[in-house]
Design a protein around this motif. Structure first.
Motif, mmCIF file in Angstrom:
data_model
loop_
_atom_site.group_PDB
_atom_site.id
_atom_site.type_symbol
_atom_site.label_atom_id
_atom_site.label_comp_id
_atom_site.label_asym_id
_atom_site.label_seq_id
_atom_site.Cartn_x
_atom_site.Cartn_y
_atom_site.Cartn_z
ATOM 1 N N THR A 64 19.249 21.004 -1.467
ATOM 2 C CA THR A 64 19.899 21.726 -0.367
ATOM 3 C C THR A 64 20.602 20.780 0.591
ATOM 4 O O THR A 64 21.752 21.015 0.998
ATOM 5 C CB THR A 64 18.856 22.562 0.403
ATOM 6 N N GLN A 65 19.919 19.714 0.947
ATOM 7 C CA GLN A 65 20.461 18.814 1.960
ATOM 8 C C GLN A 65 21.645 18.027 1.407
ATOM 9 O O GLN A 65 21.530 17.312 0.421
ATOM 10 C CB GLN A 65 19.355 17.883 2.468
ATOM 11 N N LEU A 71 24.049 25.839 5.339
ATOM 12 C CA LEU A 71 23.835 27.283 5.340
ATOM 13 C C LEU A 71 25.021 28.013 4.704
ATOM 14 O O LEU A 71 24.849 28.880 3.839
ATOM 15 C CB LEU A 71 23.624 27.770 6.776
ATOM 16 N N LEU A 72 26.237 27.652 5.118
ATOM 17 C CA LEU A 72 27.428 28.313 4.596
ATOM 18 C C LEU A 72 27.589 28.076 3.100
ATOM 19 O O LEU A 72 27.892 29.009 2.341
ATOM 20 C CB LEU A 72 28.663 27.801 5.346
ATOM 21 N N THR A 73 27.358 26.858 2.658
ATOM 22 C CA THR A 73 27.551 26.526 1.249
ATOM 23 C C THR A 73 26.506 27.188 0.358
ATOM 24 O O THR A 73 26.842 27.669 -0.737
ATOM 25 C CB THR A 73 27.509 24.996 1.050
ATOM 26 N N ALA A 86 16.732 28.754 -0.831
ATOM 27 C CA ALA A 86 17.116 27.370 -0.576
ATOM 28 C C ALA A 86 16.219 26.815 0.527
ATOM 29 O O ALA A 86 16.229 27.318 1.654
ATOM 30 C CB ALA A 86 18.582 27.289 -0.174
ATOM 31 N N GLU A 87 15.434 25.801 0.198
ATOM 32 C CA GLU A 87 14.564 25.163 1.184
ATOM 33 C C GLU A 87 15.313 24.064 1.925
ATOM 34 O O GLU A 87 16.241 23.457 1.393
ATOM 35 C CB GLU A 87 13.341 24.563 0.498
ATOM 36 N N GLY A 88 14.921 23.801 3.142
ATOM 37 C CA GLY A 88 15.420 22.644 3.875
ATOM 38 C C GLY A 88 16.810 22.783 4.450
ATOM 39 O O GLY A 88 17.511 21.778 4.606
ATOM 40 N N ILE A 89 17.237 23.999 4.789
ATOM 41 C CA ILE A 89 18.554 24.181 5.425
ATOM 42 C C ILE A 89 18.483 23.663 6.864
ATOM 43 O O ILE A 89 17.706 24.169 7.668
ATOM 44 C CB ILE A 89 18.976 25.658 5.409
ATOM 45 N N GLU A 90 19.312 22.661 7.156
ATOM 46 C CA GLU A 90 19.237 22.034 8.474
ATOM 47 C C GLU A 90 20.569 22.007 9.206
ATOM 48 O O GLU A 90 20.618 21.690 10.400
ATOM 49 C CB GLU A 90 18.700 20.603 8.346
ATOM 50 N N THR A 91 21.686 22.315 8.518
ATOM 51 C CA THR A 91 22.989 22.280 9.179
ATOM 52 C C THR A 91 23.758 23.562 8.865
ATOM 53 O O THR A 91 23.481 24.248 7.872
ATOM 54 C CB THR A 91 23.824 21.074 8.702
#
Length: 406
Positions: free
Chosen positions: A335-336, A374-376, A365-370
């Motif tokens: 994800t990152q 999120l959009l992708t 999706a784990e670990g969404i930080e930006t």
């Protein structure tokens, strides 16, 4: 024989794995003396705990972790010097002819010597046992045993340190289990299309800040307490289920072994159709044959399954085929950076197709930080998301459940 040896043999103990050098030395000793079994034992209170063994230990009811009680064993006599290092025929020697150990375990000959640590304290005993008299044994064989006992000094010092470390871990984990298991933090899981919460994951939290959650479970595994620790965490999470709004599900984590060690019984009678059991890929389902049966039992109760940490290791595809999860949890390592890496986007899109084919439930999706991640992930067709951007883990259940609805 089992009844008669009950007073001689103690409970089985957890022991650290001996080094290859110790195991090989025992094999050399056994072959050199032409004995049936060679072993290394540690003194622990009133017990002699077998740390390593070579040869036919079953013949004497000895395996790694077996214990022998002090009051009926031969070893106190060897340690004190009352018995010699070598007795070629135990039934012919008046010092051992009436020994309960000799009679009950049918020991007809032995060679044994104390082993000390590098600070000079007694660690335990190095020994060989025979099923028949060995009248050909001589004093030089006793000297050979004493020489090997001296060679073991460094190895047993390492084993002693390992044992102390294992003992402390066992005490720490056992105490935590007895107190009800780890505390919990709850992290929300979002439906990315509708921008609302659909579930919370119960995450274990531990009292020692110097040891991470993963390290706690690794440590528990090293002393054989993983299943008990996981069950304690699940039990605590299930206790929170009645306080979670009816439209929000609860995700708990369990290894493949835990599925077949009481999880079915624990979940029976709960609001099982709201549960998502996340199975980590770090233990192969193929290594636990009974898991398939228990997966079916839990599914009949309404439980859904997620393949956790997919993409973090190399066994993920096999796990997906065997588990056939309703949900795939894409590891944060994928994800990152997904918004700047075409390879990650391609993998994410592929997982969406796999999820549709085998489970129909989708991908988290784990670990969404930006905002870019999120959009992708949403553009890649991933339906669900979890991460610090969306909601941090919180010990307050209400905060986790309300975060997305506000």
């Amino acid at each position: 024989m089992t009844v008669r040896t009950a007073t001689l043999l103690g409970p089985t103990a957890e022991v650290p794995t001996p080094s290859a050098a110790v195991v090989e030395l025992l094999a050399v000793l056994r072959r050199h003396l032409h004995m049936d079994t060679a072993w290394l034992g540690r003194i622990e209170g009133d017990l002699l705990v077998i740390q390593a063994i070579s040869g036919d230990g079953d013949r004497f009811h000895l395996t790694q972790g077996s214990t022998v009680r002090r009051r009926r064993g031969l070893y106190p006599g060897v340690l004190s010097g009352r018995l010699p290092t070598l007795i070629p025929d135990t039934l012919a020697d008046p010092r051992t002819a009436d020994s309960p150990t000799v009679r009950e375990l049918d020991i007809r000959s032995y060679v044994a010597a104390p082993v000390v640590t590098d600070d000079g304290t007694i660690y335990g005993l190095l020994g060989c046992l025979g099923r028949r008299p060995h009248r050909e044994l001589r004093e030089r064989d006793a000297q050979f045993m004493l020489m090997l006992a001296e060679i073991l000094r460094d190895s047993v010092s390492d084993l002693h340190r390992m044992w102390q470390a294992h003992s402390q871990v066992w005490l720490d984990v056992s105490r935590l289990i007895d107190q009800g298991g780890p505390t919990l933090a709850f992290q929300p899981v979002f439906d990315l299309e509708r921008a609302r919460i659909v579930g919370v994951e119960a995450l274990s939290r531990f009292p020692d800040p110097c040891r991470s959650t993963e390290q706690w479970f690794v440590a528990a595994d090293a002393v054989g307490l993983t299943v008990e620790l996981e069950l304690a965490a699940v039990r605590r999470a299930l206790g929170a289920l009645p306080r979670i709004p009816a439209h929000i599900g609860l995700a708990v984590n369990a290894s493949a072994t835990t599925l077949s060690a009481g999880l079915v019984e624990m979940i029976t009678g709960t609001d099982a159709d709201r549960l998502l059991v996340e199975i980590t890929e770090h233990q192969r389902i193929a290594d636990v044959p009974e898991v398939t049966r228990d997966l079916d039992r839990l599914r009949r109760l309404g439980v859904r399954f997620a393949a956790d940490d997919v993409g973090a290791g190399y066994s993920g595809l096999e796990q997906l085929v065997l588990l056939r999860p309703e949900i795939i949890k894409m590891d944060c390592s994928l994800t990152q950076g997904i918004d700047t890496d075409p390879a990650r986007r391609a993998v994410a899109t592929g997982l969406v197709h796999v999820a549709e084919e085998i489970g129909g439930g989708g991908v988290i999706a784990e670990g969404i930080e930006t905002a870019g991640e999120l959009l992708t992930t949403r553009d890649a067709g991933i339906r669900y998301g979890q991460g610090f951007l969306l909601g941090s883990p919180t010990p307050v259940l209400r905060d986790a459940c309300v975060a997305a609805d506000e």
